[in-house]
Each structure stands twice: as structure tokens, then as C-alpha cells.
Design a protein around this motif. Structure first.
Motif, PDB file in Angstrom:
ATOM      1  N   ARG A  17      42.192 -23.886   1.094  1.00 52.47           N
ATOM      2  CA  ARG A  17      41.095 -23.316   0.312  1.00 52.47           C
ATOM      3  C   ARG A  17      40.381 -22.222   1.100  1.00 52.47           C
ATOM      4  O   ARG A  17      40.075 -21.157   0.557  1.00 52.47           O
ATOM      5  N   ALA A  18      40.118 -22.479   2.381  1.00 49.57           N
ATOM      6  CA  ALA A  18      39.458 -21.460   3.207  1.00 49.57           C
ATOM      7  C   ALA A  18      40.305 -20.194   3.285  1.00 49.57           C
ATOM      8  O   ALA A  18      39.777 -19.074   3.228  1.00 49.57           O
ATOM      9  N   ILE A  19      41.624 -20.356   3.394  1.00 45.27           N
ATOM     10  CA  ILE A  19      42.507 -19.189   3.462  1.00 45.27           C
ATOM     11  C   ILE A  19      42.464 -18.397   2.161  1.00 45.27           C
ATOM     12  O   ILE A  19      42.311 -17.164   2.165  1.00 45.27           O
ATOM     13  N   VAL A  20      42.583 -19.096   1.036  1.00 46.15           N
ATOM     14  CA  VAL A  20      42.645 -18.420  -0.264  1.00 46.15           C
ATOM     15  C   VAL A  20      41.304 -17.794  -0.638  1.00 46.15           C
ATOM     16  O   VAL A  20      41.252 -16.714  -1.238  1.00 46.15           O
ATOM     17  N   GLU A  21      40.196 -18.446  -0.261  1.00 45.11           N
ATOM     18  CA  GLU A  21      38.879 -17.964  -0.682  1.00 45.11           C
ATOM     19  C   GLU A  21      38.195 -17.080   0.354  1.00 45.11           C
ATOM     20  O   GLU A  21      37.054 -16.650   0.143  1.00 45.11           O
ATOM     21  N   ASP A  34      22.338 -20.036  12.199  1.00 43.94           N
ATOM     22  CA  ASP A  34      21.880 -20.980  13.215  1.00 43.94           C
ATOM     23  C   ASP A  34      22.684 -20.787  14.501  1.00 43.94           C
ATOM     24  O   ASP A  34      23.912 -20.625  14.445  1.00 43.94           O
ATOM     25  N   PRO A  35      22.029 -20.758  15.661  1.00 41.33           N
ATOM     26  CA  PRO A  35      22.753 -20.549  16.926  1.00 41.33           C
ATOM     27  C   PRO A  35      23.904 -21.519  17.138  1.00 41.33           C
ATOM     28  O   PRO A  35      24.943 -21.150  17.683  1.00 41.33           O
ATOM     29  N   SER A  36      23.733 -22.772  16.711  1.00 38.76           N
ATOM     30  CA  SER A  36      24.812 -23.741  16.893  1.00 38.76           C
ATOM     31  C   SER A  36      26.012 -23.403  16.013  1.00 38.76           C
ATOM     32  O   SER A  36      27.171 -23.618  16.404  1.00 38.76           O
ATOM     33  N   VAL A  37      25.751 -22.855  14.832  1.00 40.27           N
ATOM     34  CA  VAL A  37      26.832 -22.444  13.939  1.00 40.27           C
ATOM     35  C   VAL A  37      27.544 -21.228  14.517  1.00 40.27           C
ATOM     36  O   VAL A  37      28.784 -21.164  14.528  1.00 40.27           O
ATOM     37  N   LEU A 143      37.942 -17.442   8.936  1.00 35.58           N
ATOM     38  CA  LEU A 143      38.174 -18.691   8.215  1.00 35.58           C
ATOM     39  C   LEU A 143      37.091 -19.714   8.532  1.00 35.58           C
ATOM     40  O   LEU A 143      36.637 -20.448   7.649  1.00 35.58           O
ATOM     41  N   ALA A 144      36.674 -19.763   9.791  1.00 37.72           N
ATOM     42  CA  ALA A 144      35.592 -20.680  10.149  1.00 37.72           C
ATOM     43  C   ALA A 144      34.298 -20.298   9.447  1.00 37.72           C
ATOM     44  O   ALA A 144      33.544 -21.167   8.985  1.00 37.72           O
ATOM     45  N   ALA A 145      34.022 -18.993   9.341  1.00 37.88           N
ATOM     46  CA  ALA A 145      32.820 -18.537   8.638  1.00 37.88           C
ATOM     47  C   ALA A 145      32.854 -18.973   7.178  1.00 37.88           C
ATOM     48  O   ALA A 145      31.847 -19.434   6.631  1.00 37.88           O
ATOM     49  N   ARG A 146      34.025 -18.834   6.559  1.00 37.15           N
ATOM     50  CA  ARG A 146      34.121 -19.254   5.148  1.00 37.15           C
ATOM     51  C   ARG A 146      33.869 -20.746   5.021  1.00 37.15           C
ATOM     52  O   ARG A 146      33.198 -21.206   4.090  1.00 37.15           O
ATOM     53  N   CYS A 180      30.450  -8.047  10.416  1.00 36.57           N
ATOM     54  CA  CYS A 180      29.198  -8.358   9.740  1.00 36.57           C
ATOM     55  C   CYS A 180      29.263  -9.815   9.292  1.00 36.57           C
ATOM     56  O   CYS A 180      30.237 -10.230   8.647  1.00 36.57           O
ATOM     57  N   LEU A 181      28.241 -10.582   9.616  1.00 38.11           N
ATOM     58  CA  LEU A 181      28.275 -12.023   9.395  1.00 38.11           C
ATOM     59  C   LEU A 181      26.923 -12.502   8.894  1.00 38.11           C
ATOM     60  O   LEU A 181      25.876 -12.076   9.401  1.00 38.11           O
ATOM     61  N   GLY A 182      26.934 -13.378   7.900  1.00 39.28           N
ATOM     62  CA  GLY A 182      25.666 -13.941   7.455  1.00 39.28           C
ATOM     63  C   GLY A 182      25.736 -14.565   6.079  1.00 39.28           C
ATOM     64  O   GLY A 182      26.782 -14.557   5.413  1.00 39.28           O
ATOM     65  N   PRO A 183      24.615 -15.147   5.631  1.00 36.86           N
ATOM     66  CA  PRO A 183      24.552 -15.733   4.293  1.00 36.86           C
ATOM     67  C   PRO A 183      24.807 -14.691   3.210  1.00 36.86           C
ATOM     68  O   PRO A 183      24.481 -13.503   3.375  1.00 36.86           O
ATOM     69  N   VAL A 184      25.394 -15.156   2.116  1.00 41.06           N
ATOM     70  CA  VAL A 184      25.633 -14.297   0.952  1.00 41.06           C
ATOM     71  C   VAL A 184      25.153 -15.029  -0.295  1.00 41.06           C
ATOM     72  O   VAL A 184      25.089 -16.261  -0.316  1.00 41.06           O
ATOM     73  N   ASP A 185      24.820 -14.267  -1.324  1.00 45.63           N
ATOM     74  CA  ASP A 185      24.418 -14.891  -2.586  1.00 45.63           C
ATOM     75  C   ASP A 185      25.609 -15.501  -3.304  1.00 45.63           C
ATOM     76  O   ASP A 185      25.489 -16.525  -3.987  1.00 45.63           O
ATOM     77  N   ARG A 186      26.751 -14.849  -3.166  1.00 45.29           N
ATOM     78  CA  ARG A 186      27.985 -15.370  -3.773  1.00 45.29           C
ATOM     79  C   ARG A 186      29.168 -14.745  -3.060  1.00 45.29           C
ATOM     80  O   ARG A 186      29.056 -13.671  -2.454  1.00 45.29           O
TER      81      ARG A 186
END
Length: 211
Positions: A17-21, A34-37, A143-146, A180-186
Motif C-alpha cells: 500500500r505504501a508503495i502504490v500510494e 515531530d523530531p522523533s518521527v 515510503l516511510a514518510a507515506r 520537501c516533507l510535511g503534513p498535507v491536507d490530502r
């Protein structure tokens, strides 16, 4: 007692799922990571395979707002130069959102390290395997970010020498990605360039041959 090394069907499905999405994200929702993330994500990147265990990747976290702005300026210059090379599609390209440098929660620059001259294992006839190894690290990060429900985008619109000078990278280090990394609305339902009708991916059957 031998540890069970098999994946359950649930674990396997989560990997696929992580790969496909996974998506190359350009729209971000602000906020933070979060720093731990962030640490988990970088650890995942650092678990990537590297030819001869050379570990040729380096990560720079851009935390100074003024430096981030200068990175954005470098991207803007290359965006315009790229558009000018596209002929009839120049205006269409300029309408695309191709990066989120100013909007993302975290900005990273990933480089191929310059101190790899002694690494012959796997590189004698294929010296570009160091670049392939860094790409694997970036994919792990993606993939980890997803899986962490964070968006990530790989920006390649920049002059590597100018970015290296801006960040005062070690001699020989070559940046290959602005991340570029961070929260997204969708997350995009399909790759954004497909949604924007810029391009279509090629079918698997076109890419597999037998001899």
C-alpha cells in the motif's frame, strides 16, 4: 529460538500500500514534523542498500529561513529555464506547481558524498552505482514518510554547483535532491502530473522484456 522472519498478510499489504500510494507531493498544509518521527524517517533512509556498503548519502536539514528562501530562489531560476526549453508546453509547465520549498514543514537536501574514491567494490565498471544507492535511500525515506502519513516531494530543479555552494557542502559532494516533507491536507489520488494531464505513466507490459 529462531525469530520468525516472515511477513504476515497484513504487514505485506501495508508495504504494498505504501508503495502504490506514494506520491510526489507539492502541496503542503504547514505544521511541523515531530523530531522523533523525523529521526525515524532518516533512520529508514539510512537502512537503504549501498553498493560495497559505501553509504554515499548525506543529508542537510535546512533550518535557517533565509537559507530556505535562497534555495527557493535557485529552484525558481531553474523552473524558468526549464520552461523555456519546453517550446509549446512552456506556458502549461509554468502553470504547474512543481515544488513546495516554501510551504513544507521540513526541507532536506540529499547529496552524493564526494569521499568515495576508494570504493571499487561494485563501481569498477559502474561508477554511477553510488548515485543508485542514494536514490534507494531517498525511496526509503519516501515510503516511510507515506507510512507516517506525511507528504514528501523530490525537487530536482536546481543547479547542483550553486546549491552546494549555498549550503557549503564538503568538497566533491553533489546535491541530487531537495526534499520537501510535511503534513498535507490530502494525498493525490493519482500522481499529480497525471491529474494535471501533463503525462501518463507507461504500462508494465511495455517495460518488461524476455530474451
Amino acid at each position: 529460538m529462531t525469530q520468525d522472519q516472515t511477513f504476515s498478510s497484513t504487514e505485506r499489504d501495508a508495504v504494498y500500500r505504501a508503495i502504490v500510494e506514494r506520491r510526489d507531493m507539492r502541496h503542503f498544509a504547514g505544521g511541523g514534523v515531530d523530531p522523533s518521527v523525523l529521526r525515524r524517517l532518516l533512520e529508514a533512509a539510512n537502512c537503504a542498500p549501498s553498493v560495497g556498503l559505501m553509504v554515499p548519502w548525506r543529508f542537510v536539514r535546512v533550518v535557517d529561513p533565509a537559507v530556505r528562501e535562497r534555495v527557493a530562489d535557485l529552484v525558481a531560476v531553474e523552473r524558468d529555464l526549464t520552461a523555456a526549453e519546453l517550446g509549446d508546453r512552456e506556458a502549461e509547465f509554468l502553470r504547474l506547481k512543481v515544488e513546495g520549498v516554501r510551504d513544507c514543514a521540513e526541507l532536506l537536501v540529499v547529496s552524493v558524498t564526494g569521499d568515495r574514491a576508494g570504493h571499487v567494490f561494485g563501481r569498477r565498471t559502474m561508477p554511477h552505482m553510488d548515485l543508485a544507492s542514494v536514490a534507494c535511500a531517498i525511496q526509503n525515506l519516501w515510503l516511510a514518510a507515506r507510512a507516517e502519513n506525511l507528504g514528501m516531494g523530490w525537487v530536482s530543479l536546481f543547479d547542483p554547483r550553486e546549491l552546494a555552494d549555498l549550503l557549503d557542502l564538503s568538497p566533491g559532494d553533489e546535491p541530487i535532491a531537495i526534499v520537501c516533507l510535511g503534513p498535507v491536507d490530502r494525498f493525490y489520488e493519482r500522481p499529480m502530473l497525471v491529474e494535471q494531464r501533463w503525462a501518463e505513466p507507461r504500462a508494465l507490459d511495455e517495460l518488461v522484456e524476455e530474451r
